[in-house]
Design a protein around this motif. Structure first.
Motif, PDB file in Angstrom:
ATOM      1  N   PHE A  54       9.212  -4.344  -7.744  1.00 31.01           N
ATOM      2  CA  PHE A  54       8.821  -5.754  -7.768  1.00 31.01           C
ATOM      3  C   PHE A  54       8.166  -6.090  -6.432  1.00 31.01           C
ATOM      4  CE2 PHE A  54      12.589  -5.786 -10.723  1.00 31.01           C
ATOM      5  CZ  PHE A  54      11.821  -5.828 -11.876  1.00 31.01           C
ATOM      6  N   ASP A  55       6.871  -6.340  -6.492  1.00 37.20           N
ATOM      7  CA  ASP A  55       6.059  -6.485  -5.294  1.00 37.20           C
ATOM      8  C   ASP A  55       6.005  -7.933  -4.821  1.00 37.20           C
ATOM      9  OD1 ASP A  55       4.295  -5.593  -3.270  1.00 37.20           O
ATOM     10  OD2 ASP A  55       2.550  -6.116  -4.483  1.00 37.20           O
ATOM     11  N   ASP A  56       6.232  -8.119  -3.520  1.00 35.58           N
ATOM     12  CA  ASP A  56       6.153  -9.446  -2.886  1.00 35.58           C
ATOM     13  C   ASP A  56       7.244 -10.390  -3.383  1.00 35.58           C
ATOM     14  OD1 ASP A  56       4.399  -9.471  -0.831  1.00 35.58           O
ATOM     15  OD2 ASP A  56       2.681 -10.187  -1.972  1.00 35.58           O
ATOM     16  N   LEU A  57       8.476  -9.910  -3.405  1.00 38.21           N
ATOM     17  CA  LEU A  57       9.591 -10.770  -3.776  1.00 38.21           C
ATOM     18  C   LEU A  57       9.692 -11.928  -2.790  1.00 38.21           C
ATOM     19  CD1 LEU A  57      12.124 -11.002  -5.681  1.00 38.21           C
ATOM     20  CD2 LEU A  57      13.406  -9.948  -3.816  1.00 38.21           C
ATOM     21  N   GLY A  58       9.759 -13.122  -3.319  1.00 38.24           N
ATOM     22  CA  GLY A  58       9.890 -14.304  -2.470  1.00 38.24           C
ATOM     23  C   GLY A  58       8.654 -15.181  -2.443  1.00 38.24           C
ATOM     24  N   VAL A  59       7.505 -14.653  -2.880  1.00 33.09           N
ATOM     25  CA  VAL A  59       6.284 -15.480  -2.879  1.00 33.09           C
ATOM     26  C   VAL A  59       6.095 -16.177  -4.222  1.00 33.09           C
ATOM     27  CG1 VAL A  59       5.166 -13.938  -1.223  1.00 33.09           C
ATOM     28  CG2 VAL A  59       4.703 -13.648  -3.663  1.00 33.09           C
ATOM     29  N   GLU A  60       6.877 -15.750  -5.230  1.00 32.05           N
ATOM     30  CA  GLU A  60       6.684 -16.292  -6.574  1.00 32.05           C
ATOM     31  C   GLU A  60       7.246 -17.717  -6.651  1.00 32.05           C
ATOM     32  OE1 GLU A  60      10.859 -14.816  -6.599  1.00 32.05           O
ATOM     33  OE2 GLU A  60       8.970 -14.066  -5.799  1.00 32.05           O
ATOM     34  N   PRO A  61       6.633 -18.574  -7.476  1.00 24.59           N
ATOM     35  CA  PRO A  61       7.168 -19.927  -7.656  1.00 24.59           C
ATOM     36  C   PRO A  61       8.415 -19.898  -8.530  1.00 24.59           C
ATOM     37  CG  PRO A  61       5.318 -19.557  -9.134  1.00 24.59           C
ATOM     38  CD  PRO A  61       5.419 -18.333  -8.266  1.00 24.59           C
TER      39      PRO A  61
ATOM     40  N   SER B 292       0.834  -1.211   0.000  1.00 23.00           N
ATOM     41  CA  SER B 292       0.000   0.000   0.000  1.00 23.00           C
ATOM     42  C   SER B 292       0.864   1.254   0.000  1.00 23.00           C
ATOM     43  CB  SER B 292      -0.937   0.006   1.215  1.00 23.00           C
ATOM     44  OG  SER B 292      -1.860  -1.059   1.142  1.00 23.00           O
ATOM     45  N   LEU B 293       1.908   1.275   0.832  1.00 26.10           N
ATOM     46  CA  LEU B 293       2.768   2.453   0.893  1.00 26.10           C
ATOM     47  C   LEU B 293       3.506   2.678  -0.417  1.00 26.10           C
ATOM     48  CD1 LEU B 293       4.317   2.370   4.495  1.00 26.10           C
ATOM     49  CD2 LEU B 293       2.522   3.871   3.601  1.00 26.10           C
ATOM     50  N   MET B 294       3.972   1.604  -1.042  1.00 31.55           N
ATOM     51  CA  MET B 294       4.720   1.770  -2.290  1.00 31.55           C
ATOM     52  C   MET B 294       3.803   2.155  -3.458  1.00 31.55           C
ATOM     53  SD  MET B 294       7.868   1.561  -1.510  1.00 31.55           S
ATOM     54  CE  MET B 294       8.839   1.292  -2.994  1.00 31.55           C
ATOM     55  N   LYS B 295       2.510   1.914  -3.326  1.00 35.86           N
ATOM     56  CA  LYS B 295       1.553   2.415  -4.308  1.00 35.86           C
ATOM     57  C   LYS B 295       1.152   3.852  -4.003  1.00 35.86           C
ATOM     58  CE  LYS B 295      -0.650  -1.997  -5.563  1.00 35.86           C
ATOM     59  NZ  LYS B 295      -1.912  -2.787  -5.495  1.00 35.86           N
ATOM     60  N   LEU B 296       1.124   4.200  -2.722  1.00 33.90           N
ATOM     61  CA  LEU B 296       0.637   5.504  -2.282  1.00 33.90           C
ATOM     62  C   LEU B 296       1.670   6.619  -2.399  1.00 33.90           C
ATOM     63  CD1 LEU B 296      -1.524   7.229  -0.788  1.00 33.90           C
ATOM     64  CD2 LEU B 296      -0.611   6.304   1.369  1.00 33.90           C
TER      65      LEU B 296
ATOM     66  N   MET C 264       4.615  -0.729 -10.821  1.00 43.47           N
ATOM     67  CA  MET C 264       4.511  -1.733  -9.760  1.00 43.47           C
ATOM     68  C   MET C 264       4.131  -3.069 -10.410  1.00 43.47           C
ATOM     69  SD  MET C 264       4.181  -1.047  -6.193  1.00 43.47           S
ATOM     70  CE  MET C 264       3.891  -2.091  -4.768  1.00 43.47           C
ATOM     71  N   VAL C 265       4.934  -4.109 -10.175  1.00 37.09           N
ATOM     72  CA  VAL C 265       4.700  -5.401 -10.819  1.00 37.09           C
ATOM     73  C   VAL C 265       4.762  -6.519  -9.783  1.00 37.09           C
ATOM     74  CG1 VAL C 265       5.332  -6.905 -12.732  1.00 37.09           C
ATOM     75  CG2 VAL C 265       5.955  -4.487 -12.816  1.00 37.09           C
ATOM     76  N   PRO C 266       3.677  -7.292  -9.590  1.00 40.87           N
ATOM     77  CA  PRO C 266       3.735  -8.448  -8.688  1.00 40.87           C
ATOM     78  C   PRO C 266       4.699  -9.506  -9.233  1.00 40.87           C
ATOM     79  CG  PRO C 266       1.449  -7.822  -9.144  1.00 40.87           C
ATOM     80  CD  PRO C 266       2.310  -7.080 -10.120  1.00 40.87           C
ATOM     81  N   THR C 267       5.559 -10.017  -8.378  1.00 39.34           N
ATOM     82  CA  THR C 267       6.548 -10.998  -8.837  1.00 39.34           C
ATOM     83  C   THR C 267       5.885 -12.276  -9.358  1.00 39.34           C
ATOM     84  OG1 THR C 267       6.805 -11.845  -6.569  1.00 39.34           O
ATOM     85  CG2 THR C 267       8.344 -10.134  -7.304  1.00 39.34           C
ATOM     86  N   ARG C 268       4.773 -12.648  -8.772  1.00 42.69           N
ATOM     87  CA  ARG C 268       4.073 -13.861  -9.241  1.00 42.69           C
ATOM     88  C   ARG C 268       3.678 -13.716 -10.707  1.00 42.69           C
ATOM     89  NH1 ARG C 268       1.734 -17.387  -5.588  1.00 42.69           N
ATOM     90  NH2 ARG C 268      -0.070 -17.627  -6.948  1.00 42.69           N
ATOM     91  N   ASN C 269       3.209 -12.520 -11.094  1.00 48.60           N
ATOM     92  CA  ASN C 269       2.795 -12.305 -12.478  1.00 48.60           C
ATOM     93  C   ASN C 269       3.967 -12.442 -13.438  1.00 48.60           C
ATOM     94  OD1 ASN C 269       0.385 -11.741 -11.280  1.00 48.60           O
ATOM     95  ND2 ASN C 269       0.211  -9.629 -12.003  1.00 48.60           N
ATOM     96  N   ILE C 270       5.153 -11.967 -12.996  1.00 46.16           N
ATOM     97  CA  ILE C 270       6.342 -12.073 -13.859  1.00 46.16           C
ATOM     98  C   ILE C 270       6.657 -13.536 -14.138  1.00 46.16           C
ATOM     99  CG2 ILE C 270       8.813 -11.615 -14.029  1.00 46.16           C
ATOM    100  CD1 ILE C 270       8.352  -9.138 -12.271  1.00 46.16           C
ATOM    101  N   VAL C 271       6.611 -14.354 -13.081  1.00 50.02           N
ATOM    102  CA  VAL C 271       6.925 -15.778 -13.260  1.00 50.02           C
ATOM    103  C   VAL C 271       5.857 -16.480 -14.095  1.00 50.02           C
ATOM    104  CG1 VAL C 271       7.300 -17.976 -12.072  1.00 50.02           C
ATOM    105  CG2 VAL C 271       8.300 -15.881 -11.162  1.00 50.02           C
ATOM    106  N   PHE C 272       4.587 -16.158 -13.883  1.00 47.10           N
ATOM    107  CA  PHE C 272       3.530 -16.757 -14.706  1.00 47.10           C
ATOM    108  C   PHE C 272       3.744 -16.411 -16.187  1.00 47.10           C
ATOM    109  CE2 PHE C 272       0.524 -16.408 -10.822  1.00 47.10           C
ATOM    110  CZ  PHE C 272       1.038 -17.587 -10.305  1.00 47.10           C
TER     111      PHE C 272
END
Length: 231
Positions: free
Chosen positions: A141-148, A95-99, A112-120
């Protein structure tokens, strides 16, 4: 160029977050907080709010996003680097990095790019996806570490690890003047949000990536006991 960067307009309302003195905006942190609360409600809904316990961290981030070079230097923050914002799940990193880019979009902006989307996307399209982020744009890169782990056909790839190494190469290029102009190309910035600590980042992406992250980013962390604000 916006002649009034210290005045933010939301609908029919105007919010003054500082004043211009000697052609320089002198920002007011209390007024910034008021504006961010309003903008947060617009972006994320009525339940959004800033928390008192996060104010020291918020102050650091605000100084960075308005590019207050003096205050950042006092706090050990390099305005030429990106931000690695870490903390527990639900503490408010995304939220802060979007705000915060809304404070001074003429100074700090990125996609802003979710890391999961990059891997998909990698799994579907292959290595051309890696090249997409090897450019002169700024990214978070949002949520680094949750991506497969990436896998295109039978080829596995640590997608974000490879992208971050490429982003480091872009970052380390020295700013140069465009040929035939007086415009300076400043450093390409990469930002990250993550739930992982330094040890977990190294385990997931290797020592090479971890050491480059330290060189290209300012590490700013929520307290490890920060509550989940989504509950």
């Amino acid at each position: 160029m916006n002649p009034t960067p210290h005045i933010k307009t939301e609908g029919t309302s105007k919010f003054q977050i500082g004043e211009i003195i000697n052609n320089t905006v002198q920002y007011d942190f209390e007024k910034i907080k008021t504006y961010l609360n309003i903008k947060g409600h617009i972006l994320f809904g009525k339940n959004f709010k800033l928390y008192k316990e996060d104010e020291p961290l918020l102050f650091k981030l605000c100084c960075y996003f308005i590019q207050d070079h003096y205050s950042c230097a006092q706090m050990g923050i390099d305005t030429n680097k990106g931000i690695l914002l870490s903390g527990p799940i639900g503490c408010g990193k995304t939220s802060l990095m979007k705000l915060l880019p809304h404070l001074a979009p003429h100074k700090t902006n990125y996609e802003m790019v979710p890391t999961r989307n990059i891997v998909f996307n990698f799994n579907a399209s292959g290595f051309e996806v890696l090249e997409k982020y090897n450019d002169n744009k700024n990214y978070c890169f949002d949520d680094l570490g949750v991506e497969p782990t990436g896998c295109h056909y039978t080829t596995e790839c640590n997608v974000l690890g490879e992208i971050l190494l490429s982003r480091y190469d872009l970052f380390t290029r020295h700013p140069q003047l465009d040929w035939g102009s007086h415009k300076t190309n400043f450093r390409i910035k990469t930002h990250i949000t993550t739930n992982l600590n330094a040890h977990e980042l190294e385990k997931r992406y290797g020592n090479r990536v971890r050491s480059r992250l330290r060189e290209m980013m300012n590490v700013i962390s929520f307290d490890k006991n920060s509550k989940d604000k989504r509950k």
